[in-house]
Design a protein around this motif. Structure first.
Motif, mmCIF file in Angstrom:
data_model
loop_
_atom_site.group_PDB
_atom_site.id
_atom_site.type_symbol
_atom_site.label_atom_id
_atom_site.label_comp_id
_atom_site.label_asym_id
_atom_site.label_seq_id
_atom_site.Cartn_x
_atom_site.Cartn_y
_atom_site.Cartn_z
ATOM 1 N N MET A 1 0.844 -1.183 0.000
ATOM 2 C CA MET A 1 0.000 0.000 0.000
ATOM 3 C C MET A 1 0.884 1.239 0.000
ATOM 4 S SD MET A 1 -3.146 1.053 2.440
ATOM 5 C CE MET A 1 -4.331 0.340 1.333
ATOM 6 N N GLY A 2 0.397 2.329 -0.557
ATOM 7 C CA GLY A 2 1.158 3.555 -0.657
ATOM 8 C C GLY A 2 1.246 4.312 0.652
ATOM 9 N N VAL A 3 2.027 5.360 0.615
ATOM 10 C CA VAL A 3 2.228 6.207 1.786
ATOM 11 C C VAL A 3 1.116 7.249 1.845
ATOM 12 C CG1 VAL A 3 3.782 7.872 2.872
ATOM 13 C CG2 VAL A 3 4.711 5.848 1.741
ATOM 14 N N VAL A 4 0.568 7.452 3.045
ATOM 15 C CA VAL A 4 -0.440 8.478 3.292
ATOM 16 C C VAL A 4 0.064 9.378 4.411
ATOM 17 C CG1 VAL A 4 -2.386 7.065 2.513
ATOM 18 C CG2 VAL A 4 -1.705 6.996 4.903
ATOM 19 N N THR A 5 -0.568 10.532 4.587
ATOM 20 C CA THR A 5 -0.165 11.448 5.644
ATOM 21 C C THR A 5 -1.321 11.683 6.599
ATOM 22 O OG1 THR A 5 -0.757 13.381 4.322
ATOM 23 C CG2 THR A 5 1.541 12.626 4.208
ATOM 24 N N GLY A 6 -0.976 12.125 7.801
ATOM 25 C CA GLY A 6 -1.993 12.393 8.803
ATOM 26 C C GLY A 6 -1.405 13.139 9.985
ATOM 27 N N THR A 7 -2.240 13.325 11.003
ATOM 28 C CA THR A 7 -1.850 14.042 12.216
ATOM 29 C C THR A 7 -2.153 13.165 13.418
ATOM 30 O OG1 THR A 7 -2.419 16.132 11.157
ATOM 31 C CG2 THR A 7 -2.200 16.158 13.540
ATOM 32 N N VAL A 8 -1.227 13.120 14.366
ATOM 33 C CA VAL A 8 -1.441 12.341 15.584
ATOM 34 C C VAL A 8 -2.549 13.016 16.397
ATOM 35 C CG1 VAL A 8 -0.411 11.473 17.709
ATOM 36 C CG2 VAL A 8 0.952 11.552 15.615
ATOM 37 N N LYS A 9 -3.640 12.292 16.603
ATOM 38 C CA LYS A 9 -4.788 12.820 17.350
ATOM 39 C C LYS A 9 -4.621 12.573 18.844
ATOM 40 C CE LYS A 9 -9.765 12.283 17.890
ATOM 41 N NZ LYS A 9 -10.951 11.605 17.372
ATOM 42 N N SER A 10 -4.160 11.387 19.185
ATOM 43 C CA SER A 10 -3.927 11.039 20.580
ATOM 44 C C SER A 10 -2.757 10.071 20.647
ATOM 45 C CB SER A 10 -5.174 10.413 21.210
ATOM 46 O OG SER A 10 -5.465 9.184 20.601
ATOM 47 N N TYR A 11 -2.026 10.129 21.759
ATOM 48 C CA TYR A 11 -0.911 9.198 21.941
ATOM 49 C C TYR A 11 -0.577 9.123 23.419
ATOM 50 C CZ TYR A 11 3.500 6.783 21.424
ATOM 51 O OH TYR A 11 4.510 5.857 21.517
ATOM 52 N N ASP A 12 -0.508 7.925 23.942
ATOM 53 C CA ASP A 12 -0.136 7.690 25.332
ATOM 54 C C ASP A 12 1.239 7.024 25.339
ATOM 55 O OD1 ASP A 12 0.272 6.796 27.932
ATOM 56 O OD2 ASP A 12 -1.815 6.214 28.206
ATOM 57 N N PRO A 13 2.286 7.778 25.682
ATOM 58 C CA PRO A 13 3.641 7.200 25.651
ATOM 59 C C PRO A 13 3.847 6.085 26.680
ATOM 60 C CG PRO A 13 3.692 9.414 26.564
ATOM 61 C CD PRO A 13 2.301 9.178 26.086
ATOM 62 N N ARG A 34 4.955 -0.641 18.773
ATOM 63 C CA ARG A 34 5.716 -1.779 18.241
ATOM 64 C C ARG A 34 5.880 -1.731 16.729
ATOM 65 N NH1 ARG A 34 2.114 -6.098 21.222
ATOM 66 N NH2 ARG A 34 0.665 -4.556 20.471
ATOM 67 N N VAL A 35 4.955 -1.058 16.017
ATOM 68 C CA VAL A 35 5.054 -0.991 14.559
ATOM 69 C C VAL A 35 5.324 0.424 14.058
ATOM 70 C CG1 VAL A 35 3.615 -3.015 14.183
ATOM 71 C CG2 VAL A 35 2.567 -0.755 14.242
ATOM 72 N N SER A 36 5.607 1.348 14.966
ATOM 73 C CA SER A 36 5.808 2.742 14.564
ATOM 74 C C SER A 36 7.250 3.056 14.200
ATOM 75 C CB SER A 36 5.326 3.686 15.665
ATOM 76 O OG SER A 36 6.156 3.582 16.802
ATOM 77 N N GLY A 37 8.116 2.083 14.239
ATOM 78 C CA GLY A 37 9.500 2.317 13.845
ATOM 79 C C GLY A 37 10.315 3.067 14.875
ATOM 80 N N GLY A 38 9.852 3.135 16.112
ATOM 81 C CA GLY A 38 10.593 3.801 17.173
ATOM 82 C C GLY A 38 10.553 5.316 17.121
ATOM 83 N N VAL A 39 9.677 5.888 16.299
ATOM 84 C CA VAL A 39 9.561 7.336 16.181
ATOM 85 C C VAL A 39 8.904 7.884 17.448
ATOM 86 C CG1 VAL A 39 8.485 9.208 14.874
ATOM 87 C CG2 VAL A 39 9.395 7.224 13.680
ATOM 88 N N ARG A 40 9.468 8.950 18.023
ATOM 89 C CA ARG A 40 8.870 9.587 19.197
ATOM 90 C C ARG A 40 7.749 10.504 18.737
ATOM 91 N NH1 ARG A 40 11.823 9.486 24.133
ATOM 92 N NH2 ARG A 40 13.751 8.337 23.839
ATOM 93 N N LEU A 41 6.553 10.227 19.216
ATOM 94 C CA LEU A 41 5.375 10.943 18.748
ATOM 95 C C LEU A 41 4.725 11.751 19.863
ATOM 96 C CD1 LEU A 41 3.852 8.006 16.742
ATOM 97 C CD2 LEU A 41 5.008 9.995 15.805
ATOM 98 N N CYS A 62 5.489 1.867 9.480
ATOM 99 C CA CYS A 62 6.543 2.664 8.851
ATOM 100 C C CYS A 62 6.295 4.163 9.044
ATOM 101 C CB CYS A 62 6.655 2.341 7.359
ATOM 102 S SG CYS A 62 6.997 0.617 7.018
ATOM 103 N N VAL A 63 5.990 4.550 10.270
ATOM 104 C CA VAL A 63 5.676 5.948 10.591
ATOM 105 C C VAL A 63 6.946 6.780 10.578
ATOM 106 C CG1 VAL A 63 4.736 7.484 12.365
ATOM 107 C CG2 VAL A 63 3.734 5.219 12.018
ATOM 108 N N ARG A 64 6.851 7.961 9.937
ATOM 109 C CA ARG A 64 7.987 8.907 9.975
ATOM 110 C C ARG A 64 7.441 10.317 10.104
ATOM 111 N NH1 ARG A 64 8.837 11.291 4.894
ATOM 112 N NH2 ARG A 64 7.704 10.233 3.234
ATOM 113 N N LEU A 65 8.223 11.158 10.754
ATOM 114 C CA LEU A 65 7.822 12.547 10.977
ATOM 115 C C LEU A 65 7.935 13.357 9.688
ATOM 116 C CD1 LEU A 65 9.657 13.207 14.348
ATOM 117 C CD2 LEU A 65 7.269 12.565 14.011
ATOM 118 N N LEU A 66 7.046 14.327 9.517
ATOM 119 C CA LEU A 66 7.108 15.249 8.380
ATOM 120 C C LEU A 66 7.598 16.603 8.847
ATOM 121 C CD1 LEU A 66 3.829 14.447 6.441
ATOM 122 C CD2 LEU A 66 6.131 13.755 5.891
#
Length: 66
Positions: A1-13, A34-41, A62-66
């Motif tokens: 599947m292709g890459v899409v973009t979005g905004t983090v709505k909620s996140y509990d570290p 576990r599947v976010s690639g270790g990106v700090r969100l 495969c989450v990455r920051l923009l």
């Protein structure tokens, strides 16, 4: 599947789970550390991701920051 973009709505570290709202629609994708690639969100951060369909729902991968 292709890459899409979005905004983090909620996140509990503490538990490493949250939601991403995709750009262009109101669809939400589950986020699991576990599947976010270790990106700090954090809430409000713009990200690029791929979507994985699982029995429990649609997850970000495969989450990455923009």
């Amino acid at each position: 599947m292709g890459v899409v973009t979005g905004t983090v709505k909620s996140y509990d570290p503490q538990i490493g789970e949250g939601l991403i709202v995709l750009d262009g629609n109101a669809e939400q994708v589950l986020l699991d550390r576990r599947v976010s690639g270790g990106v700090r969100l954090s809430v409000g951060v713009k990200v690029a991701l791929q979507m994985i369909h699982r029995p429990a729902g649609v997850y970000a991968s495969c989450v990455r920051l923009l």
